[in-house]
Write a protein that holds these residues in place. Structure first.
Motif, short mmCIF file in Angstrom:
data_model
loop_
_atom_site.label_atom_id
_atom_site.label_comp_id
_atom_site.label_asym_id
_atom_site.label_seq_id
_atom_site.Cartn_x
_atom_site.Cartn_y
_atom_site.Cartn_z
N LEU A 55 46.41 72.63 61.33
CA LEU A 55 46.52 71.28 61.88
C LEU A 55 46.28 70.23 60.80
O LEU A 55 46.96 69.20 60.76
CB LEU A 55 45.52 71.10 63.02
CG LEU A 55 45.94 71.58 64.41
CD1 LEU A 55 44.88 71.20 65.43
CD2 LEU A 55 47.28 70.99 64.83
N TRP A 56 45.29 70.47 59.97
CA TRP A 56 44.98 69.51 58.90
C TRP A 56 46.18 69.35 57.96
O TRP A 56 46.64 68.23 57.70
CB TRP A 56 43.76 70.01 58.14
CG TRP A 56 43.19 69.05 57.13
CD1 TRP A 56 43.77 67.89 56.67
CD2 TRP A 56 41.94 69.16 56.45
NE1 TRP A 56 42.95 67.28 55.75
CE2 TRP A 56 41.82 68.03 55.60
CE3 TRP A 56 40.91 70.10 56.48
CZ2 TRP A 56 40.71 67.85 54.78
CZ3 TRP A 56 39.81 69.91 55.66
CH2 TRP A 56 39.71 68.79 54.83
N ILE A 57 46.69 70.47 57.45
CA ILE A 57 47.83 70.42 56.54
C ILE A 57 49.07 69.89 57.26
O ILE A 57 49.81 69.06 56.72
CB ILE A 57 48.11 71.81 55.94
CG1 ILE A 57 46.92 72.26 55.08
CG2 ILE A 57 49.40 71.81 55.13
CD1 ILE A 57 47.03 73.68 54.56
N GLY A 58 49.27 70.36 58.50
CA GLY A 58 50.45 69.94 59.25
C GLY A 58 50.44 68.46 59.55
O GLY A 58 51.47 67.79 59.43
N TYR A 59 49.28 67.91 59.92
CA TYR A 59 49.22 66.49 60.21
C TYR A 59 49.43 65.66 58.94
O TYR A 59 50.09 64.61 58.98
CB TYR A 59 47.91 66.09 60.86
CG TYR A 59 47.85 64.61 61.13
CD1 TYR A 59 48.56 64.06 62.20
CD2 TYR A 59 47.16 63.74 60.28
CE1 TYR A 59 48.57 62.70 62.42
CE2 TYR A 59 47.16 62.37 60.51
CZ TYR A 59 47.87 61.86 61.58
OH TYR A 59 47.88 60.51 61.79
N THR A 60 48.88 66.12 57.82
CA THR A 60 49.08 65.40 56.56
C THR A 60 50.56 65.34 56.21
O THR A 60 51.08 64.29 55.81
CB THR A 60 48.30 66.10 55.43
OG1 THR A 60 46.90 66.11 55.76
CG2 THR A 60 48.49 65.38 54.11
N PHE A 113 53.07 65.68 58.38
CA PHE A 113 53.74 64.88 59.41
C PHE A 113 53.56 63.39 59.13
O PHE A 113 54.53 62.62 59.19
CB PHE A 113 53.16 65.23 60.78
CG PHE A 113 53.50 64.24 61.86
CD1 PHE A 113 54.73 64.29 62.50
CD2 PHE A 113 52.60 63.25 62.23
CE1 PHE A 113 55.06 63.39 63.49
CE2 PHE A 113 52.91 62.34 63.22
CZ PHE A 113 54.15 62.39 63.85
N ALA A 114 52.34 62.96 58.83
CA ALA A 114 52.07 61.55 58.61
C ALA A 114 52.83 61.03 57.40
O ALA A 114 53.36 59.90 57.41
CB ALA A 114 50.57 61.33 58.43
N LYS A 115 52.91 61.83 56.35
CA LYS A 115 53.62 61.42 55.15
C LYS A 115 55.11 61.28 55.40
O LYS A 115 55.74 60.30 54.96
CB LYS A 115 53.36 62.43 54.02
CG LYS A 115 53.92 62.00 52.68
CD LYS A 115 53.52 63.00 51.59
CE LYS A 115 54.05 62.56 50.23
NZ LYS A 115 53.65 63.52 49.16
N ARG A 116 55.69 62.23 56.13
CA ARG A 116 57.12 62.17 56.42
C ARG A 116 57.44 61.10 57.44
O ARG A 116 58.43 60.37 57.32
CB ARG A 116 57.60 63.54 56.93
CG ARG A 116 57.54 64.66 55.92
CD ARG A 116 58.51 64.44 54.78
NE ARG A 116 59.88 64.41 55.24
CZ ARG A 116 60.65 65.50 55.32
NH1 ARG A 116 60.16 66.69 54.95
NH2 ARG A 116 61.90 65.41 55.75
N ARG A 117 56.59 60.97 58.46
CA ARG A 117 56.85 60.02 59.53
C ARG A 117 56.76 58.58 59.04
O ARG A 117 57.46 57.70 59.54
CB ARG A 117 55.84 60.25 60.66
CG ARG A 117 56.17 59.56 61.97
CD ARG A 117 57.42 60.12 62.58
NE ARG A 117 57.75 59.48 63.83
CZ ARG A 117 58.88 59.69 64.50
NH1 ARG A 117 59.78 60.54 64.01
NH2 ARG A 117 59.13 59.07 65.64
N ALA A 118 55.91 58.35 58.04
CA ALA A 118 55.74 57.00 57.51
C ALA A 118 57.01 56.47 56.87
O ALA A 118 57.16 55.25 56.69
CB ALA A 118 54.60 56.98 56.50
#
Length: 225
Positions: free
Chosen positions: A16-21, A23-28
């Motif tokens: 979750l930690w790696i996945g959210y990092t 996701f947030a980078k791509r989504r931004a």
């Protein structure tokens, strides 16, 4: 040794930690968020800095940001010292957890492993904060070395502002990664009680982070500025 449920819980936590990092980078890149809006503001800040005769207020603002980051970096060192000290009292911590929470699965060896895991998280956070601190220092140098905006064309001003804002942006990202580590370390505390709680707490942390970075009231205010 950790049992199967512990392995599943910690794998879920790290994923979750790696996945959210990621996701947030791509989504931004496709959606307005705190990092996107702050990058825009940093660029505006640096562009206006080139138009001022006195850059001391800008250096003062960067120094304030450095002090904030230094506080978190020093706090990580104190927390790591406390965690390493607690490892020598793992049996007492295990007994305390068993008395407070009857369904706790903590053992002396298990407590030591979990304390070591928390220590690694804070080591990671410390490295992020200190790297952020150095990058803010680089930004201060760029502000101090900024050429006279009166002798620059608009394209030259924009180029220098973008490059300086990029360094500030990277410092902000490193600071954000450090803060994110602290958020996840709070979720890791639930592992001392039960692995299932770690799984649930990890989801809660991701939900809080996503809400604050993509749907918070402060983001709406930044969009309007």
């Amino acid at each position: 040794m950790p049992d199967l449920l512990d392995i599943i819980a910690i794998t879920w936590f790290v994923s979750l930690w790696i996945g959210y990092t990621w996701f947030a980078k791509r989504r931004a890149k496709v959606q307005s968020c705190l990092s996107y809006e702050l990058r825009r503001k940093r660029t505006d800040w640096m562009r206006k800095m080139l138009s001022r005769d006195n850059n001391m207020p800008d250096v003062g603002l960067i120094s304030t940001l450095e002090r904030n980051v230094a506080f978190f970096a020093s706090s990580c060192l104190l927390i790591m010292a406390g965690l390493l000290t607690a490892m020598s009292s793992a049996e007492q911590v295990s007994a305390m957890l068993t008395n407070l929470v009857p369904w706790s699965t903590a053992t002396g060896a298990g407590v030591q492993l979990k304390l070591l895991f928390l220590t690694f998280i804070y080591v990671f956070a410390f490295f992020q904060f200190t790297w952020s601190l150095r990058q803010y220092g680089f930004s201060g140098v760029l502000v101090g070395a900024a050429p006279d905006g009166k002798n620059m064309t608009d394209d030259e001003k924009q180029l220098y502002a973008n490059r300086t804002a990029k360094v500030l942006d990277q410092a902000g990202h490193s600071f954000n990664y450090g803060l994110r580590s602290i958020y996840f370390s709070l979720a890791a505390l639930s592992w001392f009680i039960h692995p299932i709680l770690l799984i649930i707490a990890s989801v809660v942390v991701v939900a809080v982070l996503k809400q604050r970075e993509f749907h918070s009231a402060v983001l709406k205010a930044l969009r309007l500025c």
